[in-house]
Design an enzyme around this catalytic site. Structure first.
Site, PDB file in Angstrom:
ATOM      1  N   ASP A   1      -6.878  -4.737  -4.627  1.00 17.59           N
ATOM      2  CA  ASP A   1      -6.192  -5.239  -3.431  1.00 17.59           C
ATOM      3  C   ASP A   1      -6.495  -6.719  -3.219  1.00 17.59           C
ATOM      4  OD1 ASP A   1      -4.603  -5.300  -1.205  1.00 17.59           O
ATOM      5  OD2 ASP A   1      -5.929  -4.146   0.077  1.00 17.59           O
TER       6      ASP A   1
ATOM      7  N   GLU B   1       0.820  -1.214   0.000  1.00 13.45           N
ATOM      8  CA  GLU B   1       0.000   0.000   0.000  1.00 13.45           C
ATOM      9  C   GLU B   1       0.855   1.266   0.000  1.00 13.45           C
ATOM     10  OE1 GLU B   1      -2.338  -2.966   0.055  1.00 13.45           O
ATOM     11  OE2 GLU B   1      -0.968  -2.807   1.737  1.00 13.45           O
TER      12      GLU B   1
END
Length: 716
Positions: free
Chosen positions: A342, A220
Site C-alpha cells: 500500500d 482497496e
C-alpha cells in the site's frame, strides 16, 4: 474470542490511511449573515483566475489561487505581516459552522476576497474572506449509500477555481463546474468508467493547459486507476490515461499501456482491477507544459497473488509526467516496483528549483509512503537523490544508477508474515507538506507506524465488497503475538533539507496523525494538531513560536491570504478520514467532540469559541436481552464484523467518530436487520449489505455485538 477481538482491531490498520465511511450524512451547512459584513468582490470578478495570474502569483500574495497556492504546489506564501515577531498576537477572526462531525481535509482557495472551500459529502461553500459570511453553498446530493465505497471517510480535499468557475469532484464520481458568483451548476460529467465497482473521488481537481484534471479512488476495493481531462469551459472529455493495463487479451486504450503490460504477468488477476488510482496529488509546470500525477497502491496488495510471475507492475506507485494537451506520457518514475505494501505515490508533489552539484535544476520533490524522500529532474524524470526520511526496513537504499530501491527481504511476506516499516499508513500520507524557498527546507508531517503483513491464501475478488486487499489480518496478528512485537505509533513534524537529504529539525508528537502544513515568508510554519491547536513554528529552527487553541482536532493544511492589507490564516478544523476511530486520550476530538468548522485567525484576534465538553457516558442505553447464540455463532459474528463492519466501526467502548455499536439504543436493536440488510439508514451513509451477507449472518453479527456490549458494560 480473544483472537476474534484482535482481528477486528487489526482490520482497522488497512492501508492508505483507509477506514470505511459509514455514518451520519449531514444537511447542508448554513451560517447566518454577519452584521456589517465586508462586501465581497463584484459578481463579475468572482473567481477570475487564469494562467497569467497563477504564474505571477507572487505579485498577488493576498490571494491563494489553487489548493497549493500556485501550480508548483509549494504551499508557501510571501505574506509576512504575520511573522516571527508578532505571531504571539494571533487570535480568532471568524468561523463558519460546517454542521458536520466528519473528517475535513480541504485547503481553501481565496480569490479577490472570496474564500472557496469544500467539506465532506463534496459540498462547496463561498464565503466573504474577511468575515466568513456565506455567499452561497452547494450540495451535490451524493447518495448516502455511496459512503460504503469510500475507504477513508466521505472526505473531499478541495476545489479548483478557474475563469469564473469552481470545480469539485464528488464522492459518487461526478466532476461539476459551478458558477463562482452564484454556486449554480454549469455542467456535470460522470467520470466513472464502471459503476459496478467501488470508485470514488476525494481529491481536488487541478487545472493544466486549459483542462480540468481529476483522478479517482478505490484501490482497496478492486478498481483500475485512471485520470481524466475535461475542457475547462465546456466540460467535454479531452483524454483519459489509465495508470495500469487491463487484460492484454483485449486492445490497449493507449500506447503506454502496451509497454506497461510487459511488466505484468500475462495471467495477472485482471478482474481485481490492478489499482494505481490517482486519488490525490498533482502539480503542473506551465513552462515545460507537463502535468505530474502520483499513482496509488496495487489491487490486491500482494504481488504473489496479483502478478505471480513478478514484474515492476507499471504504473503502480509512480510519478507520471503527462502532456496535458494530448494525454501522452513524457516520462515516468516508479518509487516502488512490484508494490505490495500500500505504498502509494499520490503524496504531495512540490515543484521548485534547487542548486544541485553547482547546477540549478528544475526539480520535483516527493515524500511518498514508502519512506524515501525523492528529488527528480522534472524535465526528464532523472533521479537526483533519494534518502530515508522515516524508519524503513523493506529496502536498504535506492540505487542512484538504476533508480531502484534495494530490497532487504524483510518486506517479502509472500511465504510468511513479516513486520514491515513503514506500514500501510506510510511514512507520509495525504496531509500536505510545504516548501519554503526562504529556508530551502521541506516541512513534512511524518508517520512512524509499523505493521505485519500476511497473504490471504483464500483470496478471491468479490465485487463491491468492503475490501479486496488480499491481506490475511488474522495471520498477521498471530505473527505479531508470536514475535511479541510492539507496533510503532508516533508522528513528527520534520524539516528536511532536500539538497543534503537530511533532517534539520523535528517536533515529535504523542499522536501520529496531525495536520498538513503551511510555510510563510514571516519565517513561520503553521500546522493544526490532534490536540486541537493551530501551532506556529519558527521555520529555520523549529522552535514553537505561538499556538492558538481551537478545540477541534485538525487534519487539513491551512491557507493564508489578505483582505484590504490585513493577513488571515484559515483552516478547516475537523478530525476523521482513516483515523476516525482514533479519538485518543488528550485529543480535542475526544474531549470536545468533532465540531467541523472553517476557522480564520488574524493579529489582535481573541480566543476561538470552543465547543462544550462531551460527556460520553451520559445516557448510556440499557443493554438488550442476549440472543441465543453458541460459541461458534459468536466467533462467526466476529469474523463477519471484521470483514464488513470493522472498516468503519470500532468495538472499543471509548469515544469514536462513528456510532458506537456497543451503545445502540433499543430502537436500533429492534430494526438491526432493516439497517444492516435493507439499508434503513442509507440516507445517513449506512448502506445495506443484503448482497454480501445473509439474514443468518446478520443475526450472528448482532449476537456478537450484544455479547461485546455486555463485556464493555462489565468493565465500566
Amino acid at each position: 474470542m480473544g483472537r476474534s477481538r484482535w482481528l477486528v482491531r487489526m482490520l482497522l490498520v488497512v492501508g492508505a490511511l483507509n477506514l470505511g465511511a459509514c455514518g451520519k450524512r449531514e444537511e447542508p451547512a448554513k451560517a447566518p449573515a454577519t452584521e456589517g459584513a465586508h462586501e465581497a468582490a463584484p459578481e463579475a470578478s468572482y473567481g477570475r483566475v487564469d494562467r497569467a495570474r497563477v504564474v505571477a502569483a507572487d505579485s498577488e500574495p493576498q490571494n491563494w489561487f489553487t489548493t497549493g497556492r500556485t501550480f508548483s504546489e509549494e504551499r508557501f506564501s510571501p505574506l509576512e505581516q504575520i511573522n516571527i515577531g508578532n505571531v504571539q498576537q494571533l487570535g480568532f477572526a471568524w468561523q463558519y459552522d460546517l454542521q458536520t462531525e466528519r473528517g475535513l481535509e480541504a485547503t481553501p482557495v481565496v480569490v479577490d476576497g472570496v474564500l472557496f472551500a469544500s467539506s465532506n459529502w463534496s459540498k462547496v461553500y463561498a464565503l466573504d474572506a474577511r468575515t466568513g459570511r456565506e455567499l452561497w453553498a452547494f450540495d451535490p446530493q451524493v447518495p448516502g449509500e455511496w459512503a460504503r465505497n469510500a475507504c477513508c471517510d466521505v472526505v473531499n480535499r478541495g476545489v479548483a477555481v478557474w475563469q469564473g468557475k469552481v470545480y469539485v469532484g464528488t464522492l459518487d464520481g461526478r466532476l461539476i463546474a459551478l458558477d463562482a458568483a452564484t454556486g449554480k451548476p454549469l455542467w456535470s460529467q460522470d467520470t466513472l468508467v464502471d459503476r459496478s465497482r467501488s470508485y470514488t473521488i476525494t481529491g481536488a481537481p487541478r487545472i493544466a493547459g486549459g483542462k480540468v484534471i481529476i483522478g479517482n479512488g478505490g484501490g482497496e476495493f478492486g478498481v483500475r486507476g485512471y485520470i481524466t481531462a475535461y475542457d475547462a469551459e465546456s466540460g467535454a472529455q479531452a483524454w483519459r490515461f489509465f495508470t495500469v493495463p487491463g487484460d492484454p487479451k483485449h486492445p490497449f486504450e493507449h500506447p503506454e499501456l502496451e509497454a506497461a503490460a510487459k511488466t505484468w504477468d500475462p495471467n495477472s488477476r485482471w478482474e481485481a482491477g490492478g489499482g494505481g488510482t490517482a486519488w490525490d496529488s498533482m502539480a503542473y509546470d506551465p513552462q515545460l507544459n507537463l502535468l505530474y500525477v502520483g499513482t496509488g497502491n496495487a489491487s490486491p496488495f500482494p504481488q504473489s497473488i496479483r502478478s505471480p510471475k513478478g514484474g515492476d507492475n507499471l504504473y503502480l506507485s509512480s510519478i507520471l509526467a503527462i502532456d496535458p494537451q494530448t494525454g501522452r506520457l513524457a516520462w515516468h518514475y516508479q518509487t516502488t516496483p512490484g508494490e505490495s505494501w500500500d505504498y502509494t505515490a499520490v503524496q504531495h508533489i512540490v515543484l521548485t528549483d534547487l542548486q544541485i552539484g553547482g547546477t540549478m535544476r528544475k526539480v520535483l520533490l516527493q515524500a511518498p509512503k514508502n519512506g524515501f524522500f525523492y528529488v527528480l529532474d522534472r524535465a526528464t524524470g532523472e533521479l537526483l537523490s533519494a534518502q530515508k526520511y522515516v524508519d524503513v526496513n523493506w529496502a536498504s537504499h535506492v540505487d542512484l544508477n538504476t533508480g531502484r530501491p534495494m530490497p532487504t527481504g524483510k518486506g517479502d511476506y509472500s511465504k510468511e508474515p513479516k513486520r514491515v516499516a513503514p506500514g500501510p499508513f506510510g511514512g507520509h500520507n495525504w496531509q500536505p507538506m510545504a516548501f519554503s524557498p526562504k529556508t530551502g527546507l521541506v516541512y513534512i508531517p511524518t508517520l512512524d507506524r509499523t505493521a505485519y503483513y500476511a497473504v490471504d491464501p483464500e483470496y478471491k475478488y468479490i465485487p463491491r465488497r468492503s475490501f479486496n486487499t488480499g491481506r490475511d489480518f488474522t495471520a498477521a496478528y498471530v505473527a505479531q503475538v508470536r514475535d511479541g512485537a510492539e507496533m510503532t505509533r508516533k508522528g513528527a513534524l520534520k524539516a528536511w533539507d532536500p539538497i543534503a537529504q537530511r533532517e534539520v529539525w523535528r517536533v515529535d508528537y504523542p499522536w501520529f496523525y496531525n495536520g498538513g502544513l503551511l510555510a510563510t515568508a514571516g519565517n513561520l510554519v503553521f500546522q493544526g494538531t490532534t490536540d486541537g491547536y493551530l501551532k506556529a513554528y519558527t521555520a529555520d529552527t523549529g522552535k514553537l513560536a505561538a499556538e492558538v487553541f481551537v478545540g477541534t482536532s485538525i487534519m487539513a493544511a491551512p491557507a493564508t491570504y489578505a483582505v484590504d492589507g490585513e493577513q488571515f490564516i484559515a483552516v478547516l478544523a475537523g478530525y476523521g478520514g482513516a483515523q476516525l476511530d482514533e479519538f485518543l486520550e488528550g485529543s480535542a476530538a475526544r474531549k470536545y467532540g468533532n465540531t467541523g468548522r472553517i476557522v480564520a485567525f488574524k493579529l489582535g484576534g481573541g480566543k476561538v469559541p470552543v465547543p462544550p465538553e462531551k460527556d460520553w457516558d451520559a445516557n448510556i442505553p440499557p443493554l438488550p436481552a442476549r440472543m441465543h447464540a453458541d460459541a461458534a455463532t459468536l466467533d462467526r459474528g466476529a469474523l463477519l464484523f471484521g470483514q464488513h463492519c470493522g472498516v468503519c466501526h470500532s468495538l472499543s467502548d471509548e469515544p469514536g467518530g462513528y456510532p458506537n455499536l456497543l451503545r445502540l439504543t433499543p430502537g436500533k436493536h429492534a430494526i438491526f436487520d432493516e439497517i444492516v440488510l435493507r439499508g434503513a439508514m442509507a440516507g445517513r451513509g449506512m448502506a445495506g449489505f443484503s448482497n454480501e451477507i445473509s439474514e443468518a449472518d446478520a443475526h450472528a453479527i448482532h449476537a456478537y455485538l450484544i455479547d461485546k456490549a455486555y463485556e464493555a458494560s462489565a468493565k465500566r
